[in-house]
Design an enzyme around this catalytic site. Structure first.
Site, PDB file in Angstrom:
ATOM      1  N   ARG A 132       0.817  -1.238   0.000  1.00 30.47           N
ATOM      2  CA  ARG A 132       0.000   0.000   0.000  1.00 30.47           C
ATOM      3  C   ARG A 132       0.841   1.275   0.000  1.00 30.47           C
ATOM      4  O   ARG A 132       0.381   2.336   0.410  1.00 30.47           O
ATOM      5  CB  ARG A 132      -0.989   0.016   1.170  1.00 30.47           C
ATOM      6  CG  ARG A 132      -1.945  -1.151   1.099  1.00 30.47           C
ATOM      7  CD  ARG A 132      -3.152  -0.957   1.959  1.00 30.47           C
ATOM      8  NE  ARG A 132      -4.086  -2.031   1.710  1.00 30.47           N
ATOM      9  CZ  ARG A 132      -3.995  -3.232   2.272  1.00 30.47           C
ATOM     10  NH1 ARG A 132      -3.032  -3.499   3.128  1.00 30.47           N
ATOM     11  NH2 ARG A 132      -4.869  -4.160   1.985  1.00 30.47           N
ATOM     12  N   LYS A 154       4.322  11.493 -11.147  1.00 37.75           N
ATOM     13  CA  LYS A 154       3.493  10.666 -12.040  1.00 37.75           C
ATOM     14  C   LYS A 154       4.220   9.352 -12.280  1.00 37.75           C
ATOM     15  O   LYS A 154       5.386   9.350 -12.696  1.00 37.75           O
ATOM     16  CB  LYS A 154       3.275  11.361 -13.379  1.00 37.75           C
ATOM     17  CG  LYS A 154       2.171  12.383 -13.358  1.00 37.75           C
ATOM     18  CD  LYS A 154       1.832  12.767 -14.792  1.00 37.75           C
ATOM     19  CE  LYS A 154       0.808  13.865 -14.853  1.00 37.75           C
ATOM     20  NZ  LYS A 154       0.532  14.265 -16.245  1.00 37.75           N
ATOM     21  N   GLU A 196      12.537  18.072 -24.084  1.00 35.66           N
ATOM     22  CA  GLU A 196      11.760  18.450 -22.888  1.00 35.66           C
ATOM     23  C   GLU A 196      12.353  19.699 -22.228  1.00 35.66           C
ATOM     24  O   GLU A 196      11.641  20.458 -21.580  1.00 35.66           O
ATOM     25  CB  GLU A 196      11.696  17.291 -21.890  1.00 35.66           C
ATOM     26  CG  GLU A 196      11.082  16.001 -22.439  1.00 35.66           C
ATOM     27  CD  GLU A 196       9.555  15.964 -22.420  1.00 35.66           C
ATOM     28  OE1 GLU A 196       8.919  17.005 -22.175  1.00 35.66           O
ATOM     29  OE2 GLU A 196       9.007  14.871 -22.677  1.00 35.66           O
ATOM     30  N   LYS A 237       9.428  22.782 -13.594  1.00 43.18           N
ATOM     31  CA  LYS A 237       8.467  21.698 -13.366  1.00 43.18           C
ATOM     32  C   LYS A 237       8.000  21.713 -11.910  1.00 43.18           C
ATOM     33  O   LYS A 237       6.813  21.537 -11.630  1.00 43.18           O
ATOM     34  CB  LYS A 237       9.073  20.338 -13.718  1.00 43.18           C
ATOM     35  CG  LYS A 237       8.055  19.219 -13.486  1.00 43.18           C
ATOM     36  CD  LYS A 237       8.174  18.048 -14.389  1.00 43.18           C
ATOM     37  CE  LYS A 237       7.006  17.083 -14.139  1.00 43.18           C
ATOM     38  NZ  LYS A 237       7.123  15.847 -14.878  1.00 43.18           N
ATOM     39  N   GLU A 247      -2.869  17.661 -11.786  1.00 46.01           N
ATOM     40  CA  GLU A 247      -3.261  18.063 -13.139  1.00 46.01           C
ATOM     41  C   GLU A 247      -4.736  18.404 -13.249  1.00 46.01           C
ATOM     42  O   GLU A 247      -5.463  17.895 -14.089  1.00 46.01           O
ATOM     43  CB  GLU A 247      -2.869  16.976 -14.149  1.00 46.01           C
ATOM     44  CG  GLU A 247      -2.802  17.538 -15.569  1.00 46.01           C
ATOM     45  CD  GLU A 247      -2.164  16.578 -16.567  1.00 46.01           C
ATOM     46  OE1 GLU A 247      -1.128  15.989 -16.231  1.00 46.01           O
ATOM     47  OE2 GLU A 247      -2.712  16.451 -17.658  1.00 46.01           O
ATOM     48  N   ARG A 251      -0.995  22.188 -14.610  1.00 43.16           N
ATOM     49  CA  ARG A 251      -0.005  21.132 -14.886  1.00 43.16           C
ATOM     50  C   ARG A 251      -0.131  20.614 -16.309  1.00 43.16           C
ATOM     51  O   ARG A 251       0.835  20.115 -16.889  1.00 43.16           O
ATOM     52  CB  ARG A 251      -0.134  19.991 -13.868  1.00 43.16           C
ATOM     53  CG  ARG A 251       0.954  18.937 -14.057  1.00 43.16           C
ATOM     54  CD  ARG A 251       1.102  18.002 -12.880  1.00 43.16           C
ATOM     55  NE  ARG A 251       2.130  17.019 -13.185  1.00 43.16           N
ATOM     56  CZ  ARG A 251       2.670  16.194 -12.322  1.00 43.16           C
ATOM     57  NH1 ARG A 251       2.283  16.212 -11.065  1.00 43.16           N
ATOM     58  NH2 ARG A 251       3.594  15.331 -12.691  1.00 43.16           N
ATOM     59  N   ASN A 255       2.092  19.280 -20.915  1.00 50.10           N
ATOM     60  CA  ASN A 255       1.777  18.389 -22.036  1.00 50.10           C
ATOM     61  C   ASN A 255       1.931  19.069 -23.388  1.00 50.10           C
ATOM     62  O   ASN A 255       1.519  18.520 -24.414  1.00 50.10           O
ATOM     63  CB  ASN A 255       0.344  17.854 -21.902  1.00 50.10           C
ATOM     64  CG  ASN A 255       0.190  16.991 -20.668  1.00 50.10           C
ATOM     65  OD1 ASN A 255       1.116  16.292 -20.283  1.00 50.10           O
ATOM     66  ND2 ASN A 255      -0.966  17.065 -20.036  1.00 50.10           N
ATOM     67  N   HIS A 258       2.509  17.047 -26.424  1.00 53.49           N
ATOM     68  CA  HIS A 258       2.381  15.628 -26.065  1.00 53.49           C
ATOM     69  C   HIS A 258       1.163  14.928 -26.660  1.00 53.49           C
ATOM     70  O   HIS A 258       1.165  13.711 -26.773  1.00 53.49           O
ATOM     71  CB  HIS A 258       2.396  15.462 -24.544  1.00 53.49           C
ATOM     72  CG  HIS A 258       3.781  15.534 -23.969  1.00 53.49           C
ATOM     73  ND1 HIS A 258       4.584  16.645 -24.124  1.00 53.49           N
ATOM     74  CD2 HIS A 258       4.520  14.636 -23.271  1.00 53.49           C
ATOM     75  CE1 HIS A 258       5.742  16.421 -23.527  1.00 53.49           C
ATOM     76  NE2 HIS A 258       5.736  15.213 -23.018  1.00 53.49           N
ATOM     77  N   HIS A 262       2.158  11.504 -28.235  1.00 49.29           N
ATOM     78  CA  HIS A 262       1.643  10.198 -27.818  1.00 49.29           C
ATOM     79  C   HIS A 262       1.002   9.466 -28.992  1.00 49.29           C
ATOM     80  O   HIS A 262       1.102   8.241 -29.112  1.00 49.29           O
ATOM     81  CB  HIS A 262       0.660  10.355 -26.661  1.00 49.29           C
ATOM     82  CG  HIS A 262       1.351  10.642 -25.354  1.00 49.29           C
ATOM     83  ND1 HIS A 262       0.696  11.032 -24.220  1.00 49.29           N
ATOM     84  CD2 HIS A 262       2.666  10.596 -25.018  1.00 49.29           C
ATOM     85  CE1 HIS A 262       1.571  11.216 -23.233  1.00 49.29           C
ATOM     86  NE2 HIS A 262       2.770  10.960 -23.706  1.00 49.29           N
ATOM     87  N   HIS A 277      10.485   8.694 -27.134  1.00 53.74           N
ATOM     88  CA  HIS A 277       9.520   9.663 -26.605  1.00 53.74           C
ATOM     89  C   HIS A 277       9.928  11.113 -26.893  1.00 53.74           C
ATOM     90  O   HIS A 277       9.132  11.897 -27.409  1.00 53.74           O
ATOM     91  CB  HIS A 277       9.366   9.421 -25.099  1.00 53.74           C
ATOM     92  CG  HIS A 277       8.437  10.366 -24.423  1.00 53.74           C
ATOM     93  ND1 HIS A 277       7.067  10.332 -24.609  1.00 53.74           N
ATOM     94  CD2 HIS A 277       8.670  11.406 -23.573  1.00 53.74           C
ATOM     95  CE1 HIS A 277       6.507  11.298 -23.902  1.00 53.74           C
ATOM     96  NE2 HIS A 277       7.451  11.961 -23.256  1.00 53.74           N
TER      97      HIS A 277
END
Ligand code: NAD
Length: 379
Positions: A132, A154, A196, A237, A247, A251, A255, A258, A262, A277
């Protein structure tokens, strides 16, 4: 004033991520691996650790990390996965969780993610659910991971439905970005990570974009400019994450490029031989600016400047540069619609009014995107 101007000129560079109750520091510099034992012992005295890494990074650097941890009495088990995006899978995730349990990692122990974004996302996700939730440390070894994926919490894996669709927010307790580790990174991977870096200038820091245009080759060569670029990126960031951890607002600016990226990764089957990427992000950044220009939002000279900088660095900026092609405009738009940034059929894009003037644009009409992509494919 630019974020770049606010940074102290000299090491050690420590960037805090100011999250209420879960604040952590990002340590940046060429001696990170040497200091890792002391830094980790400092946050978790007496803890045991499991190092999750990939075969490439393990072969180059893991022995030095383990020796550094041993100096501070930290016993570490090594869990090694194959390199590459394919490792962000259910099967590999289960394997890593089982290996962590076999290593008897308890809730008071630590997971250390030692690798690029793939290792960080996978190991962080495993840490988020193991017993957990156990604490984890990010020790990013690729430029992309140092400036982006290791910061902000993330974590996740891919599904056949798309990238990063299974995951959790789980903040690291510490990030150590040893910029000397990047000396062994391939030029291709380094440049991919650089996309990036540029992104932070394009989002809201035009002076940093100017700095990138003037200094990119020094960032690649190493030295203080590299550390500076990593620190400016992490600070940018960290500021966004501190404002909007989950987000729900700002935030999403991270992206930029992106939604296109993606889709391209999906259409190339996550095959790093064709596209990694950061390369997909580079094309996505150029497309986001040209799309903004087409919508009458952004001056053409800014869109041109973005593409030119990417070209100078040796990054792709057009769909035609995807090895093996991308498929049709319809396929690209359909792949975008699979992305999780789609709300009730409408596409959410990050668009720009100019360099450093990005904004969230929900409800972009799919027809506009299709017409744009169709023209882009014509060249
Ligand atoms: P990666 O982890 O696959 O690393 C790229 C390659 O470089 C791999 O082959 C790796 O073995 C090698 N490598 C890494 N460090 C090295 C070193 N020091 N020397 C030599 N080789 C080295 O890919 P990446 O570009 O680091 O990360 C991409 C991943 O990050 C994607 O899965 C992407 O979705 C994810 N990502 C996550 C976030 C986030 O916020 N969590 C943000 C951006 C990207």
């Amino acid at each position: 004033m630019s974020i770049a101007d606010l940074l102290p000129a000299e090491a050690p560079l420590v960037v805090p991520v100011a999250l209420e109750g879960r604040r952590y520091d990002i340590h940046i510099g060429r001696d990170g691996l040497g200091r890792a034992g002391a830094l980790i012992a400092g946050i978790a005295p007496g803890a045991r650790a499991a190092i999750v890494t990939d075969e490439t990074v393990a072969g180059l650097h893991a022995a030095r990390l383990e020796a550094g941890l041993a100096q501070y009495g930290i016993a570490a088990t090594r869990i090694t996965i194959p390199p590459g995006e394919a490792s962000k899978s259910y099967a590999r995730f289960a394997e890593v969780c089982d290996a962590l349990l076999a290593a008897k990692i308890e809730r008071s122990d630590l997971v250390i993610a030692f690798g690029g974004g793939v290792v960080g996302d996978l190991a962080g996700f495993a840490a988020s659910v193991l017993r957990r939730g156990v604490r984890f440390v990010q020790l990013p070894t690729s430029l992309l991971a140092q400036v982006d994926s290791s910061v902000g919490g993330k974590t996740g894996i891919n599904s056949s439905h798309g990238k990063n669709l299974i995951g959790a927010f789980h903040q690291p307790s510490l990030v150590i970005a040893d910029t000397a580790l990047l000396d062994t990174l391939s030029e291709r991977e380094f440049k991919a990570g650089y996309a990036e870096v540029v992104k932070y200038g394009l989002i809201d820091d035009p002076a940093f974009f100017d700095w990138c245009e003037a200094n990119w080759h020094r960032v690649i060569a190493g030295g203080p400019e590299r550390d500076h670029a990593v620190a400016v990126s992490c600070r940018a960031k960290a500021a966004i994450v501190a404002r909007d951890e989950r987000e729900e607002g700002d935030r999403a600016l991270l992206n930029l490029g992106h939604t296109f990226a993606h889709a391209l990764e999906r259409l190339t089957g996550y095959d790093s031989a064709r596209l990694v990427h950061g390369e997909a992000v580079a094309i996505g950044l150029a497309l986001a600016f040209r799309f903004s220009q087409r919508l009458g939002l952004c001056p053409g000279q800014d869109a041109l400047r973005v593409a030119r900088h990417l070209d100078h660095v040796g990054l792709p900026s057009r769909l035609q540069q995807v090895p093996g092609g991308t498929g049709s405009a319809q396929e690209i738009v359909a792949a975008m619609a699979q992305d999780k940034k789609v709300k009730r059929g409408a596409l959410t894009f990050i668009l720009a009014r100019g360099i450093g003037q990005s904004f969230i644009a929900p409800g972009v009409a799919a027809d506009d995107v299709l017409a744009f992509v169709t023209d882009e494919l014509k060249g």
